[in-house]
Design an enzyme around this catalytic site. Structure first.
Site, PDB file in Angstrom:
ATOM      1  N   ASP A   1       0.808  -1.230   0.000  1.00  0.00           N
ATOM      2  CA  ASP A   1       0.000   0.000   0.000  1.00  0.00           C
ATOM      3  C   ASP A   1       0.838   1.276   0.000  1.00  0.00           C
ATOM      4  O   ASP A   1       0.429   2.304   0.542  1.00  0.00           O
ATOM      5  CB  ASP A   1      -0.965   0.021   1.211  1.00  0.00           C
ATOM      6  N   GLU A   2       1.996   1.220  -0.603  1.00  0.00           N
ATOM      7  CA  GLU A   2       2.870   2.400  -0.616  1.00  0.00           C
ATOM      8  C   GLU A   2       2.443   3.413  -1.682  1.00  0.00           C
ATOM      9  O   GLU A   2       2.865   4.574  -1.642  1.00  0.00           O
ATOM     10  CB  GLU A   2       4.332   1.993  -0.882  1.00  0.00           C
TER      11      GLU A   2
ATOM     12  N   ALA B   1      -3.297  -7.756  -4.254  1.00  0.00           N
ATOM     13  CA  ALA B   1      -2.848  -6.386  -4.507  1.00  0.00           C
ATOM     14  C   ALA B   1      -4.038  -5.488  -4.820  1.00  0.00           C
ATOM     15  O   ALA B   1      -5.038  -5.941  -5.375  1.00  0.00           O
ATOM     16  CB  ALA B   1      -1.880  -6.371  -5.685  1.00  0.00           C
ATOM     17  N   GLY B   2      -3.912  -4.238  -4.450  1.00  0.00           N
ATOM     18  CA  GLY B   2      -4.907  -3.241  -4.818  1.00  0.00           C
ATOM     19  C   GLY B   2      -4.173  -1.979  -5.219  1.00  0.00           C
ATOM     20  O   GLY B   2      -3.763  -1.209  -4.373  1.00  0.00           O
ATOM     21  N   HIS B   3      -3.959  -1.798  -6.500  1.00  0.00           N
ATOM     22  CA  HIS B   3      -3.170  -0.654  -6.972  1.00  0.00           C
ATOM     23  C   HIS B   3      -4.106   0.416  -7.518  1.00  0.00           C
ATOM     24  O   HIS B   3      -4.744   0.227  -8.554  1.00  0.00           O
ATOM     25  CB  HIS B   3      -2.147  -1.115  -8.013  1.00  0.00           C
TER      26      HIS B   3
ATOM     27  N   THR C   1       3.193 -12.560   2.806  1.00  0.00           N
ATOM     28  CA  THR C   1       2.471 -13.151   1.691  1.00  0.00           C
ATOM     29  C   THR C   1       3.296 -14.334   1.192  1.00  0.00           C
ATOM     30  O   THR C   1       4.331 -14.664   1.774  1.00  0.00           O
ATOM     31  CB  THR C   1       2.180 -12.098   0.593  1.00  0.00           C
TER      32      THR C   1
ATOM     33  N   GLN D   1       2.548  -5.968  -3.140  1.00  0.00           N
ATOM     34  CA  GLN D   1       2.866  -6.072  -1.711  1.00  0.00           C
ATOM     35  C   GLN D   1       4.120  -5.239  -1.399  1.00  0.00           C
ATOM     36  O   GLN D   1       4.392  -4.291  -2.113  1.00  0.00           O
ATOM     37  CB  GLN D   1       3.036  -7.531  -1.272  1.00  0.00           C
TER      38      GLN D   1
ATOM     39  N   LYS E   1       2.121   2.133  -5.210  1.00  0.00           N
ATOM     40  CA  LYS E   1       2.778   1.622  -6.421  1.00  0.00           C
ATOM     41  C   LYS E   1       1.949   1.909  -7.677  1.00  0.00           C
ATOM     42  O   LYS E   1       2.499   2.220  -8.728  1.00  0.00           O
ATOM     43  CB  LYS E   1       3.017   0.105  -6.281  1.00  0.00           C
ATOM     44  N   GLY E   2       0.601   1.805  -7.545  1.00  0.00           N
ATOM     45  CA  GLY E   2      -0.267   2.027  -8.702  1.00  0.00           C
ATOM     46  C   GLY E   2      -0.068   3.408  -9.284  1.00  0.00           C
ATOM     47  O   GLY E   2       0.154   3.564 -10.490  1.00  0.00           O
TER      48      GLY E   2
HETATM   49  P1  IMO Z   1      -0.466  -4.116  -2.524  1.00  0.00           P
HETATM   50  O1  IMO Z   1       0.133  -4.628  -3.800  1.00  0.00           O
HETATM   51  C1  IMO Z   1      -1.038  -4.579   1.744  1.00  0.00           C
HETATM   52  C2  IMO Z   1      -1.080  -8.657   3.366  1.00  0.00           C
HETATM   53  C3  IMO Z   1      -2.378  -9.145   3.937  1.00  0.00           C
HETATM   54  C4  IMO Z   1      -1.871 -10.124   4.991  1.00  0.00           C
HETATM   55  C5  IMO Z   1      -0.663 -10.744   4.304  1.00  0.00           C
HETATM   56  C6  IMO Z   1      -0.934 -12.060   3.617  1.00  0.00           C
HETATM   57  O2  IMO Z   1      -1.769  -3.420  -2.698  1.00  0.00           O
HETATM   58  O3  IMO Z   1       0.527  -3.302  -1.760  1.00  0.00           O
HETATM   59  P2  IMO Z   1      -2.226 -12.780   1.420  1.00  0.00           P
HETATM   60  O4  IMO Z   1      -3.612 -12.492   0.963  1.00  0.00           O
HETATM   61  O5  IMO Z   1      -1.158 -12.279   0.489  1.00  0.00           O
HETATM   62  O6  IMO Z   1      -2.017 -14.210   1.789  1.00  0.00           O
HETATM   63  O7  IMO Z   1      -2.073 -11.965   2.801  1.00  0.00           O
HETATM   64  O8  IMO Z   1      -0.224  -9.783   3.342  1.00  0.00           O
HETATM   65  N1  IMO Z   1      -1.157  -8.139   1.977  1.00  0.00           N
HETATM   66  C7  IMO Z   1      -1.123  -6.851   1.635  1.00  0.00           C
HETATM   67  N2  IMO Z   1      -1.082  -5.743   2.395  1.00  0.00           N
HETATM   68  N3  IMO Z   1      -1.008  -4.449   0.415  1.00  0.00           N
HETATM   69  C8  IMO Z   1      -0.994  -5.547  -0.378  1.00  0.00           C
HETATM   70  O9  IMO Z   1      -0.816  -5.469  -1.696  1.00  0.00           O
HETATM   71  C9  IMO Z   1      -1.115  -6.816   0.226  1.00  0.00           C
HETATM   72  N4  IMO Z   1      -1.186  -8.078  -0.226  1.00  0.00           N
HETATM   73  C10 IMO Z   1      -1.197  -8.881   0.840  1.00  0.00           C
HETATM   74  O10 IMO Z   1      -3.120  -8.103   4.506  1.00  0.00           O
HETATM   75  O11 IMO Z   1      -1.399  -9.418   6.121  1.00  0.00           O
HETATM   76 MG    MG Z   2      -3.049  -2.974  -0.993  1.00  0.00          MG
END
Ligand code: IMO
Ligand code: MG
Length: 426
Positions: A18-19, A44-46, A242, A227, A21-22
């Site tokens: 969640d930095e 991921a949520g970009h 993850t 992530q 990146k998108g």
């Molecule tokens: P983006 O790309 C923030 C976290 C989850 C959980 C751990 C494992 O948007 O930065 P998972 O579903 O991968 O097995 O979950 O990782 N997590 C993220 N936190 N941004 C993400 O992606 C994440 N993808 C997984 O909340 O703690």
């Molecule tokens: Mg995210």
């Protein structure tokens, strides 16, 4: 390799995801021919904002809104056909020619409906020690990949695909017997099969040949991480991580490019920290300041909607991530969230079990107390500023401190979600 071969630049999150990146990939995409996702999946949520509208990408690379940019979903990614289809149909409604702009590696693994059920059953069985997974089936799909049971995108072209799917589903049903978890094994299966038909209409490629051929032709590539480094399966706060390689080598693994072809490594970090899900977060704030970061920073999950945990910048963790990734340039996000703060703190060390320490502890469950250095807040809005020379002196001091600590220049400062709210420093 000829000298003409272009390099792969990499954008990575240096914290817990969640930095931003998108936004950054969307901004940088104009300089690249190809944007390539190399790991992770719909966890991921970009987010990308253009004026009033915003779009959250889960599986599609963040170069999708740029005309003339090709987007590759690499072999290291795990893809849920249902989510992919929903995303593409939303994009098509906006007039984005998805089939023209997206290619998918045949080696990407498929998330099936029972992978998602296993994720949920496994988390439910862990009770208080749950990972806080996004429940998208990420962990179980990577388990099947390394366990050599997985289904890959290329398999959907095989005549016996349906049988292979049924065989995996059967294995999953047997595996699920260990959990005291009620489920319907046919949940979403029809929808999933229909989404597989949809997936077949896309350009499915040998991703490693595709990218290396394009590199040899001089095309520039930006690899988009998902992530963050502190969620890396090897170097994150295991087991609260993850299931993929989120650090720079993940780009080589997930795309099939040689380590020597990596060029710039852009490390993205927020001027403070957030984490969503369980696991250690030494600088976490439980007070009004933490609430303020969440409120001002809109710190709610783009994928799950969960409120994010918030805290001060953690220099110990940031330096660790810079080391692991070989970051060549830093990109700083969302400092404007702290515009009204009198004082800003940065953890420069820890006290671990009563002793000072300046490294990330092995023991995920260790009692860690941060040691803070304080900075004077700039107490003025940053978001309208477009020129580096107009930045307040207190803010410049904050940046200089980060550069001095990490040994890496902060070359981009983002002060808002829109493309033009970005300062490129000279
Ligand atoms: P983006 O790309 C923030 C976290 C989850 C959980 C751990 C494992 O948007 O930065 P998972 O579903 O991968 O097995 O979950 O990782 N997590 C993220 N936190 N941004 C993400 O992606 C994440 N993808 C997984 O909340 O703690
Ligand atoms: Mg995210």
């Amino acid at each position: 390799m000829s000298n003409n071969t272009a390099k792969v630049d990499v954008v990575l999150g240096l914290q817990w995801g969640d930095e931003g990146k998108g936004k950054i990939v969307d901004v940088l995409a104009q300089k690249y021919n190809i944007i390539a996702r190399f790991q992770g999946g719909p966890n991921a949520g970009h987010s990308i904002h253009h004026g009033e509208s915003s779009f959250v990408l889960h599986s599609v690379p963040s170069g999708i809104f740029r005309e003339g940019t090709d987007n590759l979903i690499g072999g290291g990614v795990v893809l849920d056909p249902i989510i992919f289809r929903q995303e593409c149909e939303e994009l098509e409604k906006l007039g984005v020619p998805v089939r023209e702009r997206i290619r998918i590696s045949k080696k990407a693994h498929l998330i099936t409906p029972t992978h998602r059920i296993i994720d949920a059953a496994s988390e439910a069985s862990k009770g208080k020690s749950k990972i806080g997974s996004t429940l998208k089936g990420i962990g179980p799909t990577y388990m099947d990949k390394t366990g050599r049971n997985g289904l890959r995108v290329g398999d959907i072209l095989a005549p016996d695909f349906q049988d292979r799917f049924e065989a995996l589903k059967k294995k999953h049903i047997a595996f699920l017997k260990q959990f005291d978890y009620a489920y319907d094994p046919d949940t979403n299966v029809k929808e999933w099969m229909a989404a597989v038909d949809y997936l077949r209409t896309f350009d499915l490629v040998d991703g490693e040949y595709y990218i290396n051929d394009r590199l040899a032709q001089g095309s520039s590539v930006l690899a988009e991480g998902a992530q963050g480094s502190m969620l890396d399966v090897d170097f994150g706060s295991y087991p609260f991580v993850t299931s993929s390689t989120t650090i720079c080598p993940g780009a080589c693994l997930g795309l099939g490019v040689a380590p020597s072809s990596i060029g710039h490594v852009y490390g993205i970090f927020k001027a403070y920290c957030t984490r969503v899900g369980s696991g250690p977060f030494p600088t976490e704030l439980f007070d009004e300041t933490g609430e303020e970061l969440r409120r001002q920073g809109h710190e709610f999950g783009a994928t799950t909607g969960r409120p994010r945990r918030t805290g001060w910048l953690d220099m110990v963790a940031l330096k660790y991530a810079v080391m692991l990734n070989g970051v060549t340039e830093l990109i700083m996000m969302k400092a404007d969230v702290m515009d009204t703060f009198d004082t800003i703190k940065v953890a420069t060390g820890y006290i671990v079990d009563g002793k000072p320490q300046d490294t990330v502890p092995y023991d995920t469950y260790a009692e860690v107390t941060p040691v803070y250095q304080e900075f004077k807040g700039w107490k003025q809005p940053l978001s309208g500023i477009r020129d580096e020379k107009d930045l307040p002196v207190e803010f410049k001091e904050y940046i200089a401190f980060i550069e001095q600590q990490t040994g890496v220049p902060v070359t981009v400062i983002s002060l808002g979600p829109d493309r033009d709210e970005t300062i490129f420093r000279k």
